[in-house]
Design a protein around this motif. Sequence first.
Motif, PDB file in Angstrom:
ATOM      1  N   THR A 125      -8.147   9.182  -0.029  1.00  0.00           N
ATOM      2  CA  THR A 125      -7.563  10.256  -0.485  1.00  0.00           C
ATOM      3  C   THR A 125      -6.339  10.213  -1.028  1.00  0.00           C
ATOM      4  O   THR A 125      -5.548  10.980  -1.701  1.00  0.00           O
ATOM      5  N   GLN A 126      -5.428   8.946  -0.610  1.00  0.00           N
ATOM      6  CA  GLN A 126      -4.218   8.613  -1.567  1.00  0.00           C
ATOM      7  C   GLN A 126      -4.205   6.916  -1.650  1.00  0.00           C
ATOM      8  O   GLN A 126      -4.906   6.486  -1.027  1.00  0.00           O
ATOM      9  N   ASP A 127      -3.406   6.666  -2.663  1.00  0.00           N
ATOM     10  CA  ASP A 127      -3.372   5.413  -3.165  1.00  0.00           C
ATOM     11  C   ASP A 127      -2.586   4.494  -2.016  1.00  0.00           C
ATOM     12  O   ASP A 127      -1.462   4.115  -2.416  1.00  0.00           O
ATOM     13  N   ALA A 128      -3.065   4.387  -0.896  1.00  0.00           N
ATOM     14  CA  ALA A 128      -2.558   3.758   0.187  1.00  0.00           C
ATOM     15  C   ALA A 128      -3.823   3.083   0.905  1.00  0.00           C
ATOM     16  O   ALA A 128      -4.447   3.718   1.448  1.00  0.00           O
ATOM     17  N   CYS A 129      -3.737   1.496   1.004  1.00  0.00           N
ATOM     18  CA  CYS A 129      -4.781   0.904   1.628  1.00  0.00           C
ATOM     19  C   CYS A 129      -4.589   1.196   3.151  1.00  0.00           C
ATOM     20  O   CYS A 129      -3.603   1.288   3.810  1.00  0.00           O
ATOM     21  N   PRO A 166       3.533   2.455   1.305  1.00  0.00           N
ATOM     22  CA  PRO A 166       2.207   2.188   1.459  1.00  0.00           C
ATOM     23  C   PRO A 166       2.008   0.992   0.550  1.00  0.00           C
ATOM     24  O   PRO A 166       2.600   0.441  -0.136  1.00  0.00           O
ATOM     25  N   LEU A 167       0.710   0.481   0.656  1.00  0.00           N
ATOM     26  CA  LEU A 167       0.244  -0.759   0.073  1.00  0.00           C
ATOM     27  C   LEU A 167      -0.609   0.000  -1.038  1.00  0.00           C
ATOM     28  O   LEU A 167      -1.815   0.503  -0.815  1.00  0.00           O
ATOM     29  N   LYS A 168      -0.212  -0.136  -2.454  1.00  0.00           N
ATOM     30  CA  LYS A 168      -1.096   0.364  -3.552  1.00  0.00           C
ATOM     31  C   LYS A 168      -2.222  -0.641  -3.618  1.00  0.00           C
ATOM     32  O   LYS A 168      -2.380  -1.783  -3.568  1.00  0.00           O
ATOM     33  N   GLN A 169      -3.525   0.322  -4.269  1.00  0.00           N
ATOM     34  CA  GLN A 169      -4.707  -0.665  -4.765  1.00  0.00           C
ATOM     35  C   GLN A 169      -4.424  -1.674  -5.369  1.00  0.00           C
ATOM     36  O   GLN A 169      -4.937  -2.890  -5.129  1.00  0.00           O
ATOM     37  N   VAL A 170      -3.472  -1.595  -6.268  1.00  0.00           N
ATOM     38  CA  VAL A 170      -3.239  -2.647  -7.508  1.00  0.00           C
ATOM     39  C   VAL A 170      -2.570  -3.614  -6.658  1.00  0.00           C
ATOM     40  O   VAL A 170      -2.844  -4.952  -6.815  1.00  0.00           O
ATOM     41  N   GLU A 171      -1.606  -3.530  -5.851  1.00  0.00           N
ATOM     42  CA  GLU A 171      -1.130  -4.459  -5.206  1.00  0.00           C
ATOM     43  C   GLU A 171      -2.058  -5.376  -4.132  1.00  0.00           C
ATOM     44  O   GLU A 171      -2.061  -6.601  -4.015  1.00  0.00           O
ATOM     45  N   ALA A 172      -2.812  -4.713  -3.588  1.00  0.00           N
ATOM     46  CA  ALA A 172      -3.970  -5.240  -2.591  1.00  0.00           C
ATOM     47  C   ALA A 172      -4.728  -6.128  -3.451  1.00  0.00           C
ATOM     48  O   ALA A 172      -5.071  -7.307  -2.920  1.00  0.00           O
ATOM     49  N   LYS A 173      -5.168  -5.805  -4.519  1.00  0.00           N
ATOM     50  CA  LYS A 173      -5.878  -6.504  -5.685  1.00  0.00           C
ATOM     51  C   LYS A 173      -5.499  -7.587  -5.961  1.00  0.00           C
ATOM     52  O   LYS A 173      -6.061  -8.691  -6.079  1.00  0.00           O
ATOM     53  N   SER A 174      -3.970  -7.587  -6.084  1.00  0.00           N
ATOM     54  CA  SER A 174      -3.516  -8.989  -6.577  1.00  0.00           C
ATOM     55  C   SER A 174      -3.286  -9.900  -5.336  1.00  0.00           C
ATOM     56  O   SER A 174      -3.534 -11.081  -5.757  1.00  0.00           O
ATOM     57  N   LEU A 175      -3.290  -9.252  -4.019  1.00  0.00           N
ATOM     58  CA  LEU A 175      -3.194 -10.234  -3.194  1.00  0.00           C
ATOM     59  C   LEU A 175      -4.537 -10.963  -2.938  1.00  0.00           C
ATOM     60  O   LEU A 175      -4.608 -12.139  -2.709  1.00  0.00           O
ATOM     61  N   VAL A 176      -5.610 -10.008  -3.227  1.00  0.00           N
ATOM     62  CA  VAL A 176      -7.118 -10.762  -3.073  1.00  0.00           C
ATOM     63  C   VAL A 176      -7.280 -11.605  -4.014  1.00  0.00           C
ATOM     64  O   VAL A 176      -7.779 -12.821  -3.734  1.00  0.00           O
ATOM     65  N   ALA A 177      -6.746 -11.361  -5.204  1.00  0.00           N
ATOM     66  CA  ALA A 177      -6.928 -12.247  -6.289  1.00  0.00           C
ATOM     67  C   ALA A 177      -6.247 -13.594  -6.201  1.00  0.00           C
ATOM     68  O   ALA A 177      -6.694 -14.838  -6.282  1.00  0.00           O
ATOM     69  N   ILE A 178      -4.811 -13.487  -5.661  1.00  0.00           N
ATOM     70  CA  ILE A 178      -4.188 -14.752  -5.339  1.00  0.00           C
ATOM     71  C   ILE A 178      -4.916 -15.633  -4.029  1.00  0.00           C
ATOM     72  O   ILE A 178      -5.103 -16.946  -4.142  1.00  0.00           O
ATOM     73  N   ILE A 179      -5.401 -14.970  -3.070  1.00  0.00           N
ATOM     74  CA  ILE A 179      -5.901 -15.555  -2.175  1.00  0.00           C
ATOM     75  C   ILE A 179      -7.198 -16.355  -2.413  1.00  0.00           C
ATOM     76  O   ILE A 179      -7.405 -17.538  -2.004  1.00  0.00           O
TER      77      ILE A 179
END
Lengths: 205, 498
Positions: free
Chosen positions: A29-33, A95-108
């Motif tokens: 609903t909003q860009d917040a994980c 909020p944790l934006k999706q693009v930030e969360a994706k970046s963490l996923v890629a780094i992990i």
Amino acid sequence: MSASVSVTPPIPSSAPPVSLEGLPDIELTQDACPRRARQQLDLILLAIEALDLGGSEAILIVAEELDLQEIIKNRVHLWQIRSTNPLRKFSQRRPLKQVEAKSLVAIICYIARRLTVVIRQLLLVEQQLKDKGLPPEQNFRLAEYLLRFRSHFRQRMNPRRAGVMAYSEDEKLNALALQLLEQLLFCTGTAGAQRLWVSLFDGEV
Amino acid sequence: MHQLQKTYSLPNCTLVLDGMSDASDVTGGGAMALLTHAACRFMGHDQDLSGGSDFFNSLVPAVSRYAQERLSGLKTGKVAQGLVKLEPTDQGRHQLSVAPEADGLSTGDQGNEQKFELTTVQLFDLVEAIDQFLSDRSTLPDKQLSLQPISKRQAPSQTPIAQRVAAPALGAVGLAAAAAALFALDVPNLRRPLEDTGAKAAQTSGKTPGQKSPAGVESVDPDSVQDPGVSSPAITDAAELARIEDVVWESVDSTWNQYPLPTFTQDAVYRVSVSEAGEIIGYRGVDEASRNVVDQLPLEKLLYTPPTDAAISDEPLAEFKMTFTPDAVLRVEPWSGSESAAAAPAADAATAPATPDASKTDTSQTDTSTADSTETEPAQTEPVQAKPAEPDQSALDQANLDELTTSALNADLYNSVNAAWKNDFQPDADLEFRVKVNIDSDIVSYEPLNEAAKTADAKAPLAALKKAGAAGESSDFKVVFKADGKLEVSPWEGSARP
């Protein structure tokens, strides 16, 4: 033969870094994980730091290697992003934006792949000890990982939050550390990043 | 059409697929278009796990889904349809069971269920073999990785609490409302006890003290009606508290996020009663200062208002201590876990959380005097007791504040030095400085810590930033211009935080 001029097409600034390809936007609903995603990502990074002495330094270096420095700008910014984990002592109201969360996923997943050997060894040893009815601390390397994870966790999480109180016993915290180790193993795979990314939204869509 | 075999080999699991190429493939170099047999060989297991295409078509989604469950910790609610099932065992392993195929193609024990216990590493190698197969465009190209988050509906046990308990809660409210409607004429003071004794008393509303229970409504223990402190079943289960805490933290924090930054300078501390659904049923500031800044907090906005004038249901409540800091950080902790809990059993009019009504009308003396006619004496006879602050707590808050300030200063210092330090000078060695920064993030002074740092060039960025006349209490930071071009800024005594 005429000299050819290679022209690199300008990359529009809105284009996501290559390392985030394959991670689809999730309809929210909003860009917040969601809460669980924020918690999970920070805890997996905590497990990486417990596994690898240079882990916290590596996170920033890898962000650069993966061309994510526009998203994860520096150490403080990384700390702010990780501190969206509601269990943190200084949980951040952002909020944790999706693009930030994706970046963490890629780094992990990138770091996990480099740690594949040690992750597999620790999990094999853990199973062997369990089969013999022995506690995981019996193995030196496993004991070291668990100790470091416990101390990172206790140092950074808010002991007054019920979600943290649930881990007040060493055994519970060890179980969490081992669960994260298993999750890190899944991150090492061919589709590790996609699998981790999608799993963050289980029960949320 | 050619016979083809494909092997995906991992240390603990080998996946072998046999099949045929397309009819149009005459050279034999084409993709496998039809699967005839699939086998998984696990290290340490004598037998293969094998079957035909029905088996493999069931294996792929089952393994994929199970891997996702292990990653998220959430289980798909409905039992998977298909031949292949995966379940965790008590010993930390994973049981893979395969029902016999209808067409009898299985080459395992014909007609029998095949069962394998896999270690986590074996399971992962199976997942990986399958993922390698899925990304291989030369084998069954129509099969590709397809991942979806489990929907709210598929994960019933983990559905957000608000939705899960909505039905029973509404039911209770409905019943209470009906009861209230029946007795409304007889009971003009219906809401009085609510206003006087806070949310605890709300649990018993729907009927006033001494009122006969309407048919079908279970009678409430008279003691609980009299003593608002024990009238509501308190939620004490740690896991349940953690769950509710997360929900209420989320809703208060996200709402507060939209407010302007606080102007108050000391922590505002509230005792808050929360329903199982995470709704705020009542709240009360622990001291005058906290109560005075309530308009900067989202508590009133989030207060649950019952759908009728009658009552809230008799669902159990969880009590939390909410701390709103001047730095706009929200902390929530169980009331009984906080050191303020000593004040809790009193449950007097002052510490008992305000109810929807009370928050608007304020718990004033007029209320308590009216309430004398009801059986709520214990609430009025207790002295006002609203100062649960004790040294430990404030010391901790101070420590938190210090650390927060430090991290903010650290960030500011890093950003300003990094901006000032254009990469136009490359140090041959690390340049180390001790830098004093005041609360406005101004550099008060700096001193080189090693020989290399003593040159004018080395000092240039900091010299440019040093603010003449900057004064006040300062904090120390260590600033290192690394020879490899990196900048490091850390609190003087070191910080483990990334």
